[in-house]
Design an enzyme around this catalytic site. Structure first.
Site, mmCIF file in Angstrom:
data_model
loop_
_atom_site.group_PDB
_atom_site.id
_atom_site.type_symbol
_atom_site.label_atom_id
_atom_site.label_comp_id
_atom_site.label_asym_id
_atom_site.label_seq_id
_atom_site.Cartn_x
_atom_site.Cartn_y
_atom_site.Cartn_z
ATOM 1 N N LYS A 113 5.682 27.427 8.670
ATOM 2 C CA LYS A 113 7.123 27.144 8.550
ATOM 3 C C LYS A 113 7.979 28.222 9.201
ATOM 4 C CE LYS A 113 6.816 23.670 5.292
ATOM 5 N NZ LYS A 113 7.601 22.600 4.705
ATOM 6 N N SER A 173 12.007 24.841 -2.587
ATOM 7 C CA SER A 173 11.358 25.667 -3.608
ATOM 8 C C SER A 173 10.062 26.232 -3.060
ATOM 9 C CB SER A 173 11.078 24.831 -4.862
ATOM 10 O OG SER A 173 10.265 23.735 -4.518
#
Lengths: 313, 313
Positions: free
Chosen positions: B52, B77
């Protein structure tokens, strides 16, 4: 008594085609925690999952064709059993492995998977030695000790040799201390190929025979060795101890909780699987940070063979 | 609708200085088990522990200086919260992170450690979106969606771009499918830079929204997503779905026990720590071995952020 620079260099050339040149990894966060620059030599990525492959290969390669044709023998319940099996298989040599009857079935399966022929013995050192001697007598195979054999020691040292080749300015190399093969081999490579570099050992406090041996000047043994670092429960031998006495100025002892915490930190930050024994030198570094501050440190992460179903954290 | 070859190539050049060119690992034993040659791209070794980072960096680098000065916002989250925080920090940009009030404290600490500024919201998607919108309105910061943003998608695709550069003859690249950013980005790199190569997704059976979306042709959602692969509980979006529909011919669904077994096997054999989501494409390969027999397969191991105190095996 102490092998020569040429011995060390030749061992490195000899084993290179049969082992992985394992990667060296680093972590900014771990460096910040330690206050030092740490270079981890990842022998957990070695063939069969541990540095022991190096010593096994080197020992077999030093045998004559005649000797090789009769096979090799060892007694071990751990990584060296797998290492000798795989090294022998790679060189088309028979490997007889004496394992205690209570060895975990997963370890027996691993040895079989690498082609080792297992003979079970009663679970005492005397019984294992006797069984190995019987096989030597019957087959003419060569006994290869897991750590107290000069060619094994020279083979184990090739990990540090590789590390110093890519990182020649290391000031300290840290290894775990078990039977003494890895730390002795490492000390030889550091002695001949380091620039102003020393070797320091890490040892579990509850199996501190090598620490005590350095103090007393004779080989001490452990009455018990209830450490999670299962590769480090063994004693030094008369072949590796003289090298250690000469070339390893210091052994740092660490507690079980320190080993487990170091192991978890390495898993979390390096994202690699290492066995408890491999965490011992890093635990030693964390314990005596001041000694290592701002230095360039190499650590041999000795192996990655751990039972994932019984992790200590 | 579909980005161009030039877009993919430029993204790769753009993010390269800010991310690790992660290693590719292999295992003879895993190849034997699969009946194929498998090349694992280790994004678990990426900065902050997951692919990511790539998308977050690419998205911020595409902002104007004016936009950068006002900061970036996301709600997450999971790994994207950490990725955007670290990417923003690397580029001296403020990162506002909306996290549900019930997010594990270890994740909040990780975001803070990377310099992200956390705002808590009620633990619903609507509340998170509303809070992010409020921050955009108040600060002028740019909202960056974790997976449904073209620059994020292009960034995620750079892992496969690197993999194809070193292994140009792969015939299949497998990725996990969660929000769709990784699989869409990978599919673009494979489409433009693979030679006769296709992209296949792996998805948990209990969160099979993408599998159903490919069948129905419209974006389906999960009512529940009780999978251990916590990175794959989210749904596709209107930016990535058209790319997936066009360039991903197949998604294979796997059960939870298959994910856990694949994860354990990868830990044991590769000696690396990967999160459950990363095991999903390998579980898909094991499940449909015949489809992949004798092929050269790339697998993106998406990340290594896993709670060692709560392992599934």
């Amino acid at each position: 008594m102490i092998p020569s620079k040429k011995d060390v260099q030749e061992a490195s050339v000899r084993v290179a085609p049969y082992v992985h040149q394992t990667p060296v990894v680093t972590s900014h966060l771990l460096d910040a925690i330690c206050g030092a620059s740490v270079y981890f030599k990842c022998e957990n990525f070695q063939k069969m999952g541990a540095f022991k492959m190096r010593g096994a290969v080197n020992a077999i390669l030093q045998l004559s064709n005649e000797e090789r044709s009769r096979g090799v023998v060892t007694h071990s319940s751990g990584n060296f059993a797998q290492a000798l099996s795989l090294a022998a298989k790679s060189l088309s040599v028979k490997a007889y492995i004496v394992m205690p009857s209570n060895a975990p079935s997963v370890k027996k399966e691993a040895v079989k998977g690498y082609g080792g022929m297992i003979t079970e013995s009663a679970p005492t050192l005397a019984a294992r030695e006797q069984e190995a001697a019987r096989i030597v007598a019957e087959t003419g195979a060569t006994f290869i000790h897991p750590s107290n054999n000069l060619n094994v020691i020279l083979g184990q040292g090739t990990a540090a040799f590789e590390l110093l080749k890519t990182h020649p300015d290391l000031e300290v190399v840290l290894t775990p201390v078990g039977g003494g093969g890895l730390v002795a081999g490492t000390a030889l490579s550091v002695h001949y190929f380091g620039k102003n570099c020393i070797t320091i050992g890490g040892e579990p406090s509850v199996a501190d025979d090598a620490f005590r041996s350095l103090q007393s000047g004779v080989i001490e043994t452990n009455k018990t060795a209830p450490t999670i670092a299962d590769g480090l429960r063994t004693n030094l031998g008369d072949v590796n101890f003289p090298i250690i006495k000469e070339l390893v100025p210091k052994i740092i002892c660490v507690d079980e909780t320190e080993i487990i915490a170091a192991m978890k930190l390495l898993w979390e930050r390096l994202k690699i699987v290492i066995e408890p024994s491999s965490a011992v030198p890093f635990a030693a570094l964390l314990k005596e940070k001041e000694r290592f501050r701002n230095k360039k440190i190499g650590i041999i992460l000795s192996g990655g063979n751990v039972d994932l179903l019984h992790l200590p954290f």
